[in-house]
Design an enzyme around this catalytic site. Structure first.
Site, PDB file in Angstrom:
ATOM      1  N   HIS A 120       0.837  -1.209   0.000  1.00  0.00           N
ATOM      2  CA  HIS A 120       0.000   0.000   0.000  1.00  0.00           C
ATOM      3  C   HIS A 120       0.870   1.257   0.000  1.00  0.00           C
ATOM      4  CE1 HIS A 120      -3.330   2.682   1.462  1.00  0.00           C
ATOM      5  NE2 HIS A 120      -2.308   3.287   2.050  1.00  0.00           N
ATOM      6  N   GLU A 121       1.905   1.276   0.838  1.00  0.00           N
ATOM      7  CA  GLU A 121       2.774   2.452   0.905  1.00  0.00           C
ATOM      8  C   GLU A 121       3.554   2.644  -0.395  1.00  0.00           C
ATOM      9  OE1 GLU A 121       2.236   4.481   3.110  1.00  0.00           O
ATOM     10  OE2 GLU A 121       1.066   3.174   4.416  1.00  0.00           O
ATOM     11  N   HIS A 158       1.467   4.377  -2.893  1.00  0.00           N
ATOM     12  CA  HIS A 158       1.516   5.831  -2.742  1.00  0.00           C
ATOM     13  C   HIS A 158       2.740   6.409  -3.463  1.00  0.00           C
ATOM     14  CE1 HIS A 158      -1.870   6.722  -0.235  1.00  0.00           C
ATOM     15  NE2 HIS A 158      -1.480   5.968   0.774  1.00  0.00           N
ATOM     16  N   GLU A 195      -6.270   7.229  -0.677  1.00  0.00           N
ATOM     17  CA  GLU A 195      -6.215   5.973   0.069  1.00  0.00           C
ATOM     18  C   GLU A 195      -6.896   4.833  -0.676  1.00  0.00           C
ATOM     19  OE1 GLU A 195      -4.528   5.150   2.894  1.00  0.00           O
ATOM     20  OE2 GLU A 195      -3.670   7.126   2.611  1.00  0.00           O
TER      21      GLU A 195
END
Length: 296
Positions: free
Chosen positions: A131-132, A135, A208
């Protein structure tokens, strides 16, 4: 409207809000000063925001020798995502959480708390770091740190509004004084931070959902991330993050809201509802086949 266009519009709105407060406090001259300040802060954030946030949380850089398992997870995921290897950090904090920062993929960093590394399984950690890295891949990290900088500055300058409003209440707007009176200054001090929070919340929520989707594709297993989010959410309500409480403008950088679940924090959360995020990931796992298998 695409998520990137929406984010650009919202970020422009945040800057406009900052300039508007400058006008209310100091008229046209105040607006011009606020505009120059906004440009300066954006430039400063571009070059320094990543290191500032890492320093704020006392993050410690690690490598393949000092944290082989964690570093190895990030390295494998970065390779799958086609990204340069980011710098990897650990934050001494019992609350399980993580964030990414940096102005672009070549200058990115990812950080996880000791609580996250201790409480989650390797598969769940992989879901979080995917997930990071999403980003980073989406270049959200710069947008999110600039947003935190401007939102924090809006809160600060709005607090000055009541004082400037009182001291300039007898001046005429045409004479270069502040359009604010005492009542106007108090209203700005109260309402401006709320407006900044709403815009910051909208930017964060947009990013998100997209990072969840792409993160699930990077690790190859949406349920790894879904399970990680569920566990992080449950623990975050029990374990305070004092650093985040002292710096609430950075809360939206984390994968889950690090604030301690007070009703005020929940009402103005910069994160989408965890139940909806988990639902979407379960839907991905149920109806979509990942183009690549899970890393390992």
């Amino acid at each position: 409207m695409t998520s990137y266009v929406k984010t650009t519009v919202l970020l422009a709105g945040l800057t406009a809000l900052f300039m508007g407060i400058g006008y209310l406090i100091g008229g046209k001259g105040g607006m011009m000063i606020a505009f120059i300040m906004a440009l300066g802060m954006n430039l400063f954030s571009y070059w320094n925001s990543g290191d500032m946030v890492l320093s704020m949380y006392g993050a410690r850089e690690v490598d393949g020798y000092s944290a082989p398992e964690f570093y190895g997870i990030v390295a494998r995921l970065a390779e799958r995502a086609g990204l340069p290897m980011p710098r990897v950090y650990i934050i001494e904090n019992d609350q399980p959480n993580a964030f990414a920062t940096g102005r672009d993929p070549d200058h990115a960093a990812v950080a996880a708390t000791t609580g996250l590394l201790r409480m989650l399984s390797p598969e769940e950690i992989a879901g979080v770091m995917a997930h990071e890295l999403a980003h980073v891949k989406n270049r959200d990290t710069l947008i999110m740190t600039i947003t935190a900088t401007i939102a924090g500055a809006i809160s600060m300058i709005a607090n000055f509004g009541m004082f400037f409003g009182a001291s300039h209440s007898n001046n005429e707007e045409g004479q270069g004084g502040s359009p604010l009176g005492m009542i106007g200054g108090i209203l700005v001090a109260i309402l401006a931070p709320f407006a900044a929070m709403v815009v910051q919340m909208a930017i964060s929520r947009t990013r998100e959902y997209e990072a969840d989707r792409i993160g699930a594709e990077i690790c190859g297993r949406p349920l790894w991330l879904a399970d990680a989010l569920t566990n992080i959410h449950n623990y975050a309500h029990q374990i305070p993050n004092h650093q985040a409480e002292a710096n609430p403008a950075t809360a939206h950088l984390f994968i889950a809201n690090p604030l301690h679940g007070r009703s005020f924090d929940s009402l103005f959360s910069t994160h989408p509802a965890m139940e909806e995020r988990v639902r979407r990931l379960h839907e991905m796992a149920g109806v979509a086949t990942m183009s690549r298998g899970p890393w390992g």
